[in-house]
Design a protein around this motif. Structure first.
Motif, PDB file in Angstrom:
ATOM      1  N   GLY A  16      55.896 107.766  56.074  1.00  0.00           N
ATOM      2  CA  GLY A  16      56.322 108.405  54.830  1.00  0.00           C
ATOM      3  C   GLY A  16      55.288 108.257  53.736  1.00  0.00           C
ATOM      4  O   GLY A  16      55.031 109.190  52.968  1.00  0.00           O
ATOM      5  N   LYS A  17      54.681 107.079  53.633  1.00  0.00           N
ATOM      6  CA  LYS A  17      53.647 106.873  52.621  1.00  0.00           C
ATOM      7  C   LYS A  17      52.416 107.731  52.902  1.00  0.00           C
ATOM      8  O   LYS A  17      51.795 108.251  51.981  1.00  0.00           O
ATOM      9  N   LEU A  18      52.050 107.854  54.181  1.00  0.00           N
ATOM     10  CA  LEU A  18      50.836 108.593  54.512  1.00  0.00           C
ATOM     11  C   LEU A  18      51.026 110.103  54.504  1.00  0.00           C
ATOM     12  O   LEU A  18      50.102 110.850  54.813  1.00  0.00           O
ATOM     13  N   THR A  19      52.214 110.581  54.160  1.00  0.00           N
ATOM     14  CA  THR A  19      52.404 112.019  53.952  1.00  0.00           C
ATOM     15  C   THR A  19      52.349 112.368  52.475  1.00  0.00           C
ATOM     16  O   THR A  19      52.348 113.546  52.135  1.00  0.00           O
ATOM     17  N   ASN A  20      52.296 111.369  51.618  1.00  0.00           N
ATOM     18  CA  ASN A  20      52.246 111.575  50.174  1.00  0.00           C
ATOM     19  C   ASN A  20      50.786 111.522  49.708  1.00  0.00           C
ATOM     20  O   ASN A  20      50.111 110.511  49.901  1.00  0.00           O
ATOM     21  N   PRO A  21      50.268 112.595  49.090  1.00  0.00           N
ATOM     22  CA  PRO A  21      48.865 112.612  48.658  1.00  0.00           C
ATOM     23  C   PRO A  21      48.510 111.477  47.693  1.00  0.00           C
ATOM     24  O   PRO A  21      47.380 110.982  47.717  1.00  0.00           O
ATOM     25  N   PHE A  22      49.449 111.063  46.857  1.00  0.00           N
ATOM     26  CA  PHE A  22      49.172 109.962  45.935  1.00  0.00           C
ATOM     27  C   PHE A  22      48.849 108.686  46.704  1.00  0.00           C
ATOM     28  O   PHE A  22      47.858 108.003  46.423  1.00  0.00           O
ATOM     29  N   TRP A  23      49.686 108.346  47.710  1.00  0.00           N
ATOM     30  CA  TRP A  23      49.463 107.114  48.465  1.00  0.00           C
ATOM     31  C   TRP A  23      48.270 107.231  49.405  1.00  0.00           C
ATOM     32  O   TRP A  23      47.600 106.231  49.693  1.00  0.00           O
ATOM     33  N   MET A  24      47.999 108.436  49.883  1.00  0.00           N
ATOM     34  CA  MET A  24      46.796 108.624  50.695  1.00  0.00           C
ATOM     35  C   MET A  24      45.560 108.321  49.856  1.00  0.00           C
ATOM     36  O   MET A  24      44.658 107.604  50.302  1.00  0.00           O
ATOM     37  N   THR A  25      45.523 108.843  48.636  1.00  0.00           N
ATOM     38  CA  THR A  25      44.392 108.593  47.744  1.00  0.00           C
ATOM     39  C   THR A  25      44.304 107.118  47.391  1.00  0.00           C
ATOM     40  O   THR A  25      43.215 106.533  47.380  1.00  0.00           O
ATOM     41  N   TRP A  26      45.456 106.501  47.103  1.00  0.00           N
ATOM     42  CA  TRP A  26      45.506 105.068  46.759  1.00  0.00           C
ATOM     43  C   TRP A  26      44.915 104.234  47.909  1.00  0.00           C
ATOM     44  O   TRP A  26      44.063 103.372  47.685  1.00  0.00           O
ATOM     45  N   ASP A  27      45.367 104.514  49.141  1.00  0.00           N
ATOM     46  CA  ASP A  27      44.914 103.732  50.295  1.00  0.00           C
ATOM     47  C   ASP A  27      43.438 103.964  50.601  1.00  0.00           C
ATOM     48  O   ASP A  27      42.721 103.025  50.954  1.00  0.00           O
ATOM     49  N   VAL A  28      42.980 105.203  50.484  1.00  0.00           N
ATOM     50  CA  VAL A  28      41.569 105.486  50.744  1.00  0.00           C
ATOM     51  C   VAL A  28      40.684 104.841  49.678  1.00  0.00           C
ATOM     52  O   VAL A  28      39.634 104.274  49.997  1.00  0.00           O
ATOM     53  N   LEU A  29      41.112 104.893  48.429  1.00  0.00           N
ATOM     54  CA  LEU A  29      40.351 104.244  47.358  1.00  0.00           C
ATOM     55  C   LEU A  29      40.282 102.740  47.604  1.00  0.00           C
ATOM     56  O   LEU A  29      39.214 102.124  47.464  1.00  0.00           O
ATOM     57  N   MET A  30      41.391 102.143  47.987  1.00  0.00           N
ATOM     58  CA  MET A  30      41.414 100.712  48.273  1.00  0.00           C
ATOM     59  C   MET A  30      40.503 100.394  49.470  1.00  0.00           C
ATOM     60  O   MET A  30      39.746  99.417  49.441  1.00  0.00           O
ATOM     61  N   LEU A  31      40.550 101.216  50.506  1.00  0.00           N
ATOM     62  CA  LEU A  31      39.706 101.024  51.682  1.00  0.00           C
ATOM     63  C   LEU A  31      38.228 101.088  51.321  1.00  0.00           C
ATOM     64  O   LEU A  31      37.449 100.195  51.662  1.00  0.00           O
ATOM     65  N   TRP A  32      37.832 102.142  50.626  1.00  0.00           N
ATOM     66  CA  TRP A  32      36.425 102.331  50.269  1.00  0.00           C
ATOM     67  C   TRP A  32      35.928 101.211  49.371  1.00  0.00           C
ATOM     68  O   TRP A  32      34.864 100.635  49.623  1.00  0.00           O
ATOM     69  N   LEU A  33      36.671 100.922  48.312  1.00  0.00           N
ATOM     70  CA  LEU A  33      36.232  99.872  47.386  1.00  0.00           C
ATOM     71  C   LEU A  33      36.141  98.526  48.087  1.00  0.00           C
ATOM     72  O   LEU A  33      35.176  97.771  47.871  1.00  0.00           O
ATOM     73  N   ALA A  34      37.122  98.176  48.900  1.00  0.00           N
ATOM     74  CA  ALA A  34      37.121  96.875  49.573  1.00  0.00           C
ATOM     75  C   ALA A  34      35.964  96.758  50.558  1.00  0.00           C
ATOM     76  O   ALA A  34      35.287  95.725  50.612  1.00  0.00           O
ATOM     77  N   LEU A  35      35.724  97.797  51.342  1.00  0.00           N
ATOM     78  CA  LEU A  35      34.643  97.729  52.324  1.00  0.00           C
ATOM     79  C   LEU A  35      33.268  97.689  51.658  1.00  0.00           C
ATOM     80  O   LEU A  35      32.394  96.912  52.074  1.00  0.00           O
TER      81      LEU A  35
END
Length: 150
Positions: free
Chosen positions: A66-85
């Motif tokens: 459900g979270k990964l179908t929402n564009p807001f949470w997709m952006t949130w998770d990708v931003l967190m992934l990129w920044l952390a890595l």
């Protein structure tokens, strides 16, 4: 009376650069800015996933789907992934610069860090943006219960 302070020890010496981009300065600034943004992203992630709703017992495939179908949470998770890595890779690069004394080993380690960060960013981004909890053409008994209506 004046006191002379000796130059700090360094595992390798480089001639100072006269012009061009100061990558060490921008790396230092990135670490500070990304650290602050990551604190907000991570605590927001933990707050939504663990404290809102039913808590940790609600974390399952359906919740993540459900979270990964929402564009807001997709952006949130990708931003967190990129920044952390990138933050972690930059920190590892700093450690390699501080402790690897041989130029060849230092170069190999820095390229290995870069390659692993790049691969993980690409794969993680692909997972987030191509995730499909209800793939077409699959047997109904293998699909999650929320896909049966599709």
């Amino acid at each position: 009376m004046s006191t002379t302070i000796e130059a700090p020890r360094s595992p390798y010496a480089r001639a100072p650069r006269k012009r061009g981009v100061n990558w060490e300065k921008w790396g230092w600034i990135y670490m500070r800015v990304s650290g602050v943004v990551l604190v907000v992203l991570i605590f927001g992630h933990l707050f939504v996933n663990l404290w809102l709703g039913e808590g940790v017992s609600a974390l399952n495939f359906a919740f993540v789907a459900g979270k990964l179908t929402n564009p807001f949470w997709m952006t949130w998770d990708v931003l967190m992934l990129w920044l952390a890595l990138i933050h972690g890779g930059n920190g590892m690069r700093t450690l390699v610069n501080d402790y690897a004394t041989k130029p060849l080993i230092r170069g190999i380690l820095k390229w290995a860090i870069f390659a692993s960060v790049a691969v993980l960013i690409i794969l993680g981004t692909l997972v987030v943006f191509t995730f499909d909890p209800c793939p077409a053409g699959q047997p109904a008994d293998l699909l999650p219960s929320f896909c049966s209506a599709l």
